[in-house]
Motif scaffolding. Structure first.
Motif, mmCIF file in Angstrom:
data_model
loop_
_atom_site.group_PDB
_atom_site.id
_atom_site.type_symbol
_atom_site.label_atom_id
_atom_site.label_comp_id
_atom_site.label_asym_id
_atom_site.label_seq_id
_atom_site.Cartn_x
_atom_site.Cartn_y
_atom_site.Cartn_z
ATOM 1 N N CYS A 88 11.329 -7.474 -32.555
ATOM 2 C CA CYS A 88 10.167 -8.083 -33.206
ATOM 3 C C CYS A 88 9.054 -7.058 -33.380
ATOM 4 O O CYS A 88 8.511 -6.893 -34.477
ATOM 5 C CB CYS A 88 9.695 -9.282 -32.390
ATOM 6 N N HIS A 94 14.622 -17.945 -25.975
ATOM 7 C CA HIS A 94 14.414 -17.255 -24.703
ATOM 8 C C HIS A 94 13.213 -17.745 -23.903
ATOM 9 O O HIS A 94 13.277 -17.801 -22.676
ATOM 10 C CB HIS A 94 14.276 -15.749 -24.949
ATOM 11 N N GLN A 95 12.113 -18.058 -24.533
ATOM 12 C CA GLN A 95 10.864 -18.348 -23.825
ATOM 13 C C GLN A 95 11.007 -19.478 -22.809
ATOM 14 O O GLN A 95 10.398 -19.426 -21.747
ATOM 15 C CB GLN A 95 9.750 -18.677 -24.824
ATOM 16 N N ALA A 143 10.905 -13.070 -33.647
ATOM 17 C CA ALA A 143 9.864 -13.852 -32.975
ATOM 18 C C ALA A 143 10.343 -15.290 -32.787
ATOM 19 O O ALA A 143 10.192 -15.872 -31.704
ATOM 20 C CB ALA A 143 8.566 -13.819 -33.780
ATOM 21 N N VAL A 144 10.953 -15.855 -33.816
ATOM 22 C CA VAL A 144 11.497 -17.207 -33.717
ATOM 23 C C VAL A 144 12.586 -17.249 -32.644
ATOM 24 O O VAL A 144 12.609 -18.151 -31.797
ATOM 25 C CB VAL A 144 12.049 -17.688 -35.076
ATOM 26 N N TYR A 187 12.957 -15.343 -30.064
ATOM 27 C CA TYR A 187 12.372 -15.201 -28.731
ATOM 28 C C TYR A 187 11.765 -16.511 -28.255
ATOM 29 O O TYR A 187 12.052 -16.990 -27.160
ATOM 30 C CB TYR A 187 11.317 -14.087 -28.704
ATOM 31 N N PHE A 188 10.900 -17.099 -29.082
ATOM 32 C CA PHE A 188 10.201 -18.301 -28.637
ATOM 33 C C PHE A 188 11.097 -19.532 -28.612
ATOM 34 O O PHE A 188 10.915 -20.427 -27.791
ATOM 35 C CB PHE A 188 8.949 -18.540 -29.479
ATOM 36 N N TRP A 189 12.085 -19.574 -29.489
ATOM 37 C CA TRP A 189 12.960 -20.741 -29.567
ATOM 38 C C TRP A 189 14.049 -20.694 -28.496
ATOM 39 O O TRP A 189 14.294 -21.662 -27.793
ATOM 40 C CB TRP A 189 13.576 -20.802 -30.946
ATOM 41 N N ALA A 216 12.336 -9.361 -28.290
ATOM 42 C CA ALA A 216 10.938 -8.927 -28.252
ATOM 43 C C ALA A 216 10.796 -7.504 -28.795
ATOM 44 O O ALA A 216 9.886 -7.220 -29.588
ATOM 45 C CB ALA A 216 10.404 -9.011 -26.829
ATOM 46 N N ASN A 242 13.878 -13.862 -19.047
ATOM 47 C CA ASN A 242 14.536 -14.817 -19.936
ATOM 48 C C ASN A 242 15.577 -14.200 -20.862
ATOM 49 O O ASN A 242 16.022 -14.845 -21.786
ATOM 50 C CB ASN A 242 13.487 -15.590 -20.751
#
Length: 151
Positions: free
Chosen positions: A110, A91-92, A84-85, A87-89, A107, A101
């Motif tokens: 996760c 790729h997002q 999750a980290v 992905y958001f850090w 994802a 992305n």
């Protein structure tokens, strides 16, 4: 047919856990040791480098634990959180959707690992052997029982 499939679900969960754990483990070996293939960019993570070495260590150790079914829920929780980290850090910022992305694998890992947190390791997990020796409850699924009406 449904009863047959339900009776096999612990085995399917076990196979799912082994496959997800193995592929997650391979990401860790790739990041840390360039095996079975070199990581993107061609270089392994330097010892202690943030975040690449730590992510590789979580993938290596967490993937191995998930694959063999030892401390499955805890290893899957840590692995899921790390994805999750990631992905958001990482790729997002490159687009809204994982297909845009390049965050598909983060994802999917996760969510697959988060599922294992809730359903456990299924069959063929070392957690089941360790639990039996200690007299603990294993990851065996609880059967749904319908309460009888009170008269």
């Amino acid at each position: 047919m449904l009863t047959f499939l339900q009776s096999k679900s612990p085995w399917a969960i076990g196979v799912f856990r082994i496959v997800v754990g193995f592929i997650f483990f391979c990401h860790g070996t790739s990041t840390l040791f360039a095996w079975p293939v070199a990581p993107y960019g061609g270089e392994t993570a330097a010892l202690g480098a943030w975040p690449s070495w730590w992510a590789g260590a979580i993938q290596l150790i967490g993937g191995l634990l998930v694959m063999v079914g030892l401390q499955t829920r805890l290893a899957a929780l840590i692995g899921s959180g790390s994805m999750a980290v990631a992905y958001f850090w990482k790729h997002q910022g490159d687009g809204l959707l994982p297909i845009q992305n390049d965050g598909d694998s983060a994802a999917l890992y996760c969510w697959a690992l988060l599922l294992l947190v809730f359903i456990g390791g299924g069959k063929l997990a070392l957690d089941n052997v360790v639990g039996r020796r200690r007299g603990c409850v294993t990851d065996a699924p609880v059967e749904d029982k319908v309460a009888e009406p009170v008269s």
